[in-house]
Design an enzyme around this catalytic site. Structure first.
Site, PDB file in Angstrom:
ATOM      1  CD  GLU B 175      -2.841  -1.370   2.294  1.00 14.07           C
ATOM      2  OE1 GLU B 175      -2.724  -0.583   3.246  1.00 14.07           O
ATOM      3  OE2 GLU B 175      -3.685  -2.286   2.253  1.00 14.07           O
ATOM      4  CG  ASN B 197       0.482  -0.652   5.737  1.00 12.28           C
ATOM      5  OD1 ASN B 197       0.163  -1.685   6.295  1.00 12.28           O
ATOM      6  ND2 ASN B 197      -0.207  -0.164   4.722  1.00 12.28           N
ATOM      7  CG  HIS B 417     -15.860  -6.821   5.919  1.00  9.60           C
ATOM      8  ND1 HIS B 417     -15.563  -6.146   7.076  1.00  9.60           N
ATOM      9  CD2 HIS B 417     -14.738  -6.775   5.158  1.00  9.60           C
ATOM     10  CE1 HIS B 417     -14.311  -5.705   7.012  1.00  9.60           C
ATOM     11  NE2 HIS B 417     -13.793  -6.068   5.873  1.00  9.60           N
ATOM     12  CG  HIS B 418     -15.290 -13.335   6.505  1.00  6.15           C
ATOM     13  ND1 HIS B 418     -15.244 -14.538   5.839  1.00  6.15           N
ATOM     14  CD2 HIS B 418     -16.529 -13.249   7.029  1.00  6.15           C
ATOM     15  CE1 HIS B 418     -16.422 -15.151   5.952  1.00  6.15           C
ATOM     16  NE2 HIS B 418     -17.219 -14.383   6.665  1.00  6.15           N
ATOM     17  CD  GLU B 419      -9.512  -6.858   8.764  1.00  5.86           C
ATOM     18  OE1 GLU B 419      -9.772  -6.312   7.683  1.00  5.86           O
ATOM     19  OE2 GLU B 419      -8.395  -7.380   9.004  1.00  5.86           O
ATOM     20  CG  HIS B 487      -9.383  -5.658   0.495  1.00  3.42           C
ATOM     21  ND1 HIS B 487      -9.570  -4.304   0.402  1.00  3.42           N
ATOM     22  CD2 HIS B 487     -10.151  -6.206  -0.476  1.00  3.42           C
ATOM     23  CE1 HIS B 487     -10.429  -4.037  -0.582  1.00  3.42           C
ATOM     24  NE2 HIS B 487     -10.807  -5.174  -1.121  1.00  3.42           N
ATOM     25  CD  GLU B 488      -6.079  -5.121   4.179  1.00  2.00           C
ATOM     26  OE1 GLU B 488      -6.813  -6.093   4.408  1.00  2.00           O
ATOM     27  OE2 GLU B 488      -6.520  -3.977   3.973  1.00  2.00           O
ATOM     28  CD  GLU B 506      -6.698  -2.808   0.082  1.00  2.00           C
ATOM     29  OE1 GLU B 506      -7.216  -1.726   0.318  1.00  2.00           O
ATOM     30  OE2 GLU B 506      -6.248  -3.560   0.986  1.00  2.00           O
ATOM     31  CD  GLU B 512      -7.505   1.041   2.538  1.00  2.00           C
ATOM     32  OE1 GLU B 512      -8.463   0.723   3.255  1.00  2.00           O
ATOM     33  OE2 GLU B 512      -6.475   0.363   2.447  1.00  2.00           O
TER      34      GLU B 512
END
Lengths: 706, 706
Positions: B175, B197, B417-419, B487-488, B506, B512
Site C-alpha cells: 500500500e 502502514n 465482510h471478514h476482517e 484485501h491485504e 486489494e 481508502e
C-alpha cells in the site's frame, strides 16, 4: 487458638527480618501450612510458605517483566484490598483414583495497585491441606488491557540444597530420564541428562521442567508444578544454583515473546504441594481442585478404556507404519498407492487388526488402537512437511468399513490414531473432517501425536500458541463426543477435571523408550511424583518380553523392568486409559500373568498410597469402582526390597482371595526379568502380606471378595 | 527462414562473448523475442532475452541457494536434455477483459543434472509474443526430495539505468504510492517512499516489489512479475544498483527460511513482459496464460458484481465499525453487548443497510457490502489479538435474517465482510462456520481483510505460510460456491484463471488512502502497469465528493482526482468487481454523473488499449460482454492533455450515441475536482472524439448503438 498464636508469632518473626510495608497471613484448613504475603518497601510483592512451622519456601518475589513497557509489573505496588475466604466442597470426577474429591482451602486475594501506572493486579492464593496454589489475575481496567509478557518472574526460593528429581528444561519435549541430584549438581549433570529427541530445545544449564519433585534434608517432600494451563505458555523453572532460587521461565514464541495477554485474564496456578510423607504428594488432588469444574454436560460417552494395539511391533521395528518402501516422498492426493508395492511389513492390515479384535474380545479388552492405518507414513517425519496426513484416507490394505463392522460385532472399539508430525495448521484444517470420520466409523477415542518440530517453524511444543492448539483439539473433540489421548503435547495440569474427555497424555518418557535403548529401572518410581501430578499418562505398560531382539533381531534394546513390575504399573501408574502394550503373541505365552491385566480395572472407588519414596518405591492399593475388589501395586527401584502390605483397607469381617504376582527368586530387571511367581491366599482386613521386590521389580495383587 | 538466420546470428554472437558449455535458443511465435539459454563453464545456468534484436535482459544467472546443504543449486550442472515444443490454444475466461484469450508460446525445457550430487532440476521457458515466462521444476528423484531454500538466485540483468515505477520491497504491504525514478536513484529515494502502514517490513534499500514496471531510454517497456504463486514465497527484487541487476528476494518465514520444498514441485513462473508499445503491456494475458486452467467445474454461481457499501463513511471517520465506545477490550463469547451503550455512529445498522439496499435496487447495483456488522470491532486492531472475530455473531443493531429477507425481496445481494486482523489461525478455525453462515444467509461473496501483523508473530503477509493460507481460503470458498475478494493478501499472479471465484484483491494502495492523506494524482495511470498485471483490483472508485471533511470535519484529507477521472476508473481499472464507493447521498447529488456508473458493465467482450504511458495516461475502449455497447475510459497524470479517440473499434455502418463525461474547463484534481461536463453526440466507426483531460482528470464515454 493455638494455631492463631502460632501464625502470629511466625508473622512477627518475619516482620522483624524484612523491610515491608504490608503483610497478610493465610493458613491451611488444618493449620499445617502458613503462607505469608509481604509487600516490600519498594512495592515488590513476595510470599513465603511454612509447613509445620518451618519455612519450605523462603521469601520469593512475584511479578512480570513486560515487553515494550517502561514499567513492568514487578514493583511499585500498594495493597488496595486484601480478602480472606474459605471453601469446602466435594465433587465427583467422571473417572479417577477415587469417586469423590474434596476441594478444601482458605483463600487470600490481594489486590495490588501500581500507583505510577494505575494498573491493577490481583494475586490469589489458595492454601490447601496439601499445599499452596496461587495465580495472577488482571481484571478489566483502563490502563492494562493488552500486554506482552517478556518473562514471568515468580520465584520459588528453596531453603537449601535439596535433592531433586529433574529432567532438563526444554521447549519441545519431556521425554527424558529423570536425574536424582542435589540442586547444586544440576549444572554439572545437565548435558549428560539431555538425550536425543525428534524435537528439543533447552534454554539454560540449570533449567528444569515441572512437575519438579524435591526432597529436603529434613525429609520434606516438595512438588512444584502448575494447574489449569490455558492460553498461556508452559512454565519451566530456572535455578539460581548459588541461592537455590527457582524462577519461572515461560516458553517463548517465534519472536521470543512469552505471553500475549488481554485483560480480563489470569495466569495458570503455580502450585507447591508439600508434606513430610511422600505418599501425600501422590494422594494430593490439589492440581485438579485448582482447575475449573467439568464443562461437559453429558459425560455418558466418556469411559475408561483398557486396550491393546498395533503399536509395539512398529516401535520395536519388527513391523512398519508405512505401507511401501517405494516412495522417496508422498504428496497426499497425488501419490497413487494402488500401484505401490507393499513392503510386506505393514502392521495395520485388515487381517492383523481382526486378530487383535478377536484377542481383545476374548480377553475383556475394551479397544484396539491401530497406528499406521492412514496414508502418508512413508515420509511423515523430520521434513517439516506441512501437508503430511489427511487423517481420513486409509492404506489399500486397511478396510475401514469391514473393520468397523467386525469390531462392532465383537463389541470392541477401535481407537483412532492421528499423528500430526507437529504440523498443527494441517491438523486443525482437517480436524472437523477427521472427527466426523471417527463418528462415522465407530471410533470414540483418538491418540494424537506431535512428533517432530512444531510447524510453522519458530513455534515449539510448549508455548502459548501450541498450548492453545491442544486445548482447541480437546474442546472440539468434546463437541464430537470424542476422547483424546494426546502424545508429545504439553504436560497436563489437571485440565481433565474441566474436560474429562482428555483421558490421557504422554508428555513424558513412556514405554516406547524401552525399545529405543531403555529407560532407568526406577523411572516408574519417579513418574507418579512428577508427570502424573497433572493427570494420567498413557504410559503403555504390560511388556512381557524384555528382550526386544526377539521381535526384531536388529534391535538390541532391553526393557529395564521385571514382568511383575510391568503388571504393577496398572495400579501404580493411574490412568483411565491403560494399554496392554505388548504383541498378543507374548500374552499368549504367559496367560497366567496376563490374567492380572484382564482383571485389573481402569477406574477406582478409592486409592490408598501405602508407602512411597521417589526413585525407590511406591506401593498403592485401589478399590475397583464397580465392585468391592482391591488391587495393590508395588514398583521398586534398583535395590531389592521387601514390603509388608497391611490389608487394613479391606472391609472388616469379610473374606477375600488375594492373588499375588511377584518377582521370582532371582528376578532382576536386567538379568532375569521374566521370572515371576503367582500365588493365592485367603486374606482379611487383618492380614499382612510380606512381598519381596527385585531390582527394577515389583508386585501386583488382586484381592477379590469371596 | 529469415528468423532462423537472425537467431542463429544472435546466438553466434553470444557464443563469442561467453565462456559456455551448452547453449539453446528459443524464439517467440512472432519472432520478436529471442531467448538464449547458456550454461557457463562452471555449470551455472543463465538466460538472456532479446526483443527485436536488442538485448533487454543481459546474461542472467539462475539457481538456488539451499539451507544446510554444502552444494547449492547454483552451478556444477550439465544439460541432460533440451526439449523445444510449441503450444497454441484459445480459452474462455469466466469473466475478463475479453471473452477469449489466446495462449500461444514456444517452449524450451532444459533438464539439468548436477553431477556431483546427482540432482535434477528442469528450467522451463515459455516465450510468448508478449514476453517470457520461466520456472524451475524439481522432478521426483532420489537425491532431491525435501529441501529448504535459503534464497532463490534468479537474476534479471537490465541493460541500463532504466526508469522504474516502483514501490518499496516489503514483506507485509504493497500500500505505497509509486515512485518514478532511474534505477540508480532508488537507494536515495527509498526512505521517502516508505509511508506508514499497519504492518510493514522492508529488507533492502534497493528492494522493490513486483509487478515492477520499467522503461528503457529506447522506450522499451519491461514488466517483471510472477505467475501462479502457489505454496511458495512471494518474490521481491533486490537491485544491484551498480550493475543494474535485479535478483529475486523471497519472503522469509519466522526463522528466515524462504521455501520449504518437496519434490515433485515447481516454482511459480518468473515473467518478463516487454514491448516497444506500452499498451501491449496492458493487453498482455501472459500472466493468466502461465496459470493452470480453471479448476472449478460448475462456474454458474460466479458472476461479476457492481456494488455499493457501508464503507466510505467509516474510512473517512464519519461512521464507525464499532458498535460501542464503552469496552476497553472485547472477549468473544464473554463480552455482553446487549447492555453496552451504542456509540450512535455504528454504520452497519439494519435501517441504514436497508437504505443502501433500496438505493442498490433502484440503481441496478448487484450488491451491498456491509463492514462492521459483526462483534469485535471495538479492539480489532494493533493488539496481536488471536481470537478477534468469529465471523458469525452480528451486533445487536444488525438483523441478519431481516436483511437477508429484505435484500432478497429487492433482488440485491449482500456482500459479506471478514476482517481477520491478520489472525490467520483464528480465521481458518472459523472458516467452515463462516462460509456456512454465508450460505445460510444469502451471501455469495466475501471481502476478506488482513489488516495488521500476521499471527502468529514471526510470520508475515507474503511468505509461503501466508500464501498457502490465502489459497486455502479461496479453494475452500469454492467448495461453498463463494466468491472471494481478499484485501491485504499477497498480490495476485493470475490465479483467478485457475480459481475464478477469486474475483478481486486489494494488495495495493486503494481509494481508502484518499481519505488517509491522499494518493498521487497519477497513481491510477501506474496501477494497470503494476498491480493489475496479476489480476483485478478492488480499487473502490467512484468518489464524487473529494473534500473528505464534508463527511467528517476532523478529516482534512483530499481525494486527488477529478470526478470525471473517478468515472473513467470503471473502464481503465478492469475488475469483475467494481464498487461505487461513495456514500449514496453523494450519488444523489450528482445523478447525471452517476448515470455512467449505472451504465458501465463489469464484464467485457473485448478490450482495446488505445494509448498508454505509465505515470501519464491510459485510454482504453471495452465492449460490453452482453450488448454491443462500448465504453471508453481515460485517466490522466498531472499534466493537462488532450486525447483524440478514434472510434474505429465500432461496427462499421452502425450508428451510436456517445455520452461523454469529461472534466470541466477549469477542472483540476486539487483545486476544482468536481467540475465536469456531460455531452452526447452521434458517432460511427469513422468518428474521432477530441477530449481534454485535466491534471488528475480523465474522461469516460459510453457508446450505445442506436
Amino acid at each position: 487458638m493455638k494455631q492463631f498464636i502460632k501464625s502470629i508469632s511466625i508473622l512477627s518473626f518475619l516482620l522483624l527480618l524484612s523491610t515491608w510495608v504490608a503483610a497478610q497471613e493465610l493458613n491451611s484448613p488444618d493449620g499445617n501450612f502458613t503462607m505469608d504475603f509481604l509487600l516490600l518497601e519498594d512495592g515488590t510483592p513476595t510470599y513465603q510458605l511454612n509447613f509445620k512451622d518451618k519455612a519450605i519456601i523462603k521469601s520469593s518475589k512475584l511479578g512480570f517483566e513486560l515487553k515494550d513497557d517502561a514499567q513492568s509489573l514487578l514493583d511499585g505496588f500498594t495493597v488496595l484490598e486484601s480478602k480472606i475466604s474459605a471453601f469446602d466442597e466435594t465433587w465427583k470426577p467422571v473417572w479417577g483414583e477415587e469417586s469423590e474429591i474434596r476441594n478444601h482451602y482458605n483463600e487470600l486475594a490481594i489486590t495490588l495497585k501500581q500507583n505510577e501506572t494505575e494498573r491493577i493486579m490481583v494475586i490469589r492464593f489458595r492454601l490447601f491441606n496439601d499445599g499452596l496454589g496461587f495465580r495472577y489475575e488482571f481484571p478489566q481496567q483502563k490502563n492494562l488491557v493488552y500486554f506482552v509478557i517478556k518473562e514471568e518472574r515468580t520465584e520459588f526460593a528453596m531453603t537449601g540444597d535439596h535433592t531433586a528429581f529433574w529432567i532438563p528444561g526444554d521447549y519441545d519435549t519431556q521425554e527424558y530420564d529423570y536425574t536424582e541430584s542435589r540442586l547444586s549438581e544440576i549444572r554439572g549433570l545437565f548435558e549428560g541428562a539431555v538425550t536425543p529427541n525428534a524435537s528439543q530445545q533447552q534454554f539454560s544449564k540449570t533449567g528444569v521442567q515441572t512437575a519438579l519433585m524435591l526432597k529436603t534434608d529434613e525429609s520434606i517432600y516438595i512438588n512444584l508444578h502448575e494447574a489449569a494451563l490455558v492460553n498461556y505458555a508452559c512454565m519451566h523453572l530456572d535455578l539460581d544454583d548459588t541461592n537455590f532460587v527457582f524462577t519461572s521461565w515461560l516458553t517463548p514464541d517465534a519472536v521470543g515473546d512469552k505471553g500475549q495477554m488481554q485483560a480480563p485474564r489470569h495466569t495458570p496456578w503455580r502450585t507447591i504441594i508439600a508434606s513430610d510423607d511422600a505418599t501425600d504428594i501422590l494422594a494430593s488432588r490439589m492440581t485438579y481442585n485448582l482447575n475449573e469444574p467439568n464443562k461437559i454436560e453429558d459425560t455418558s460417552w466418556i469411559h475408561p478404556v483398557k486396550y491393546i494395539g498395533i503399536w509395539w511391533e512398529m516401535i520395536t521395528g519388527s513391523g512398519s507404519w508405512a505401507y511401501t518402501d517405494e516412495f522417496p516422498s508422498v504428496q497426499l492426493g497425488k501419490t497413487d498407492y494402488s500401484k505401490a508395492k507393499p513392503n510386506g511389513r505393514h502392521s495395520a492390515n485388515t487381517q492383523h487388526v481382526m486378530d487383535y479384535i478377536d484377542f481383545a474380545s476374548e480377553n475383556g479388552m475394551d479397544a484396539v488402537l491401530v497406528e499406521g492405518w492412514n496414508v502418508g507414513w512413508e515420509d511423515w517425519f523430520g521434513h517439516h512437511k506441512d501437508d503430511v496426513f489427511d487423517f481420513v484416507t486409509p492404506y489399500p490394505d486397511f478396510d475401514v468399513a469391514e473393520l468397523r463392522d467386525y469390531a462392532k460385532s465383537k463389541d470392541v472399539k477401535l481407537v483412532m490414531h492421528h499423528e500430526t508430525s507437529g504440523a498443527v495448521r494441517n491438523y486443525e484444517r482437517h480436524l472437523d473432517q477427521a472427527y466426523t470420520f471417527m463418528n462415522d466409523n465407530g471410533y470414540d477415542a483418538v491418540k494424537s501425536g506431535y512428533v517432530g518440530d512444531i510447524l510453522p517453524k519458530g513455534q515449539n511444543h510448549y508455548n502459548q500458541w501450541a498450548v492453545n492448539h491442544y486445548q482447541f483439539a480437546i474442546e472440539k473433540a468434546a463437541d464430537y463426543q470424542i476422547m483424546v489421548n494426546a502424545h508429545e503435547a504439553v504436560r497436563p495440569t489437571g485440565l481433565a477435571r474441566t474436560w474429562p474427555n482428555l483421558i490421557g497424555n504422554e508428555s513424558a518418557r513412556g514405554t516406547e523408550y524401552q525399545a529405543f535403548g531403555g529407560s532407568k529401572p526406577n523411572h516408574v518410581t519417579v513418574l507418579p511424583f512428577t508427570r502424573l501430578i497433572g493427570g494420567p499418562m498413557d504410559y503403555t505398560p504390560g511388556i512381557f518380553e524384555m528382550d526386544v531382539s526377539k521381535l526384531n533381531p536388529d534391535n538390541q534394546s532391553h526393557v529395564n523392568s521385571t514382568l511383575a513390575n510391568q503388571l504393577a504399573l496398572y495400579v501404580t501408574m493411574y490412568s483411565p486409559l491403560q494399554m496392554a502394550a505388548d504383541v498378543i503373541e507374548n500374552y499368549k505365552r504367559f496367560p497366567d500373568a496376563f490374567q492380572f491385566i484382564r482383571d485389573v480395572p481402569v477406574d477406582w472407588q478409592q486409592s490408598q498410597y501405602l508407602e512411597a519414596e521417589p526413585g525407590h518405591y511406591i506401593t498403592v492399593a485401589r478399590q475397583d469402582k464397580n465392585s468391592g475388589d482391591w488391587f495393590v501395586g508395588n514398583v521398586n527401584g534398583t535395590t531389592e526390597r521387601t514390603t509388608t502390605v497391611s490389608l487394613g483397607f479391606l472391609e472388616k469381617g469379610k473374606k477375600y482371595e488375594a492373588t499375588i504376582y511377584r518377582d521370582g527368586e532371582n528376578a532382576h530387571y536386567n538379568t532375569n526379568p521374566q521370572s515371576y511367581k503367582i500365588d493365592s491366599k485367603r486374606v482379611t482386613a487383618k492380614s499382612k502380606l510380606k512381598v519381596r521386590s527385585a531390582p527394577g521389580g515389583g508386585f501386583a495383587i488382586s484381592i477379590k471378595e469371596l
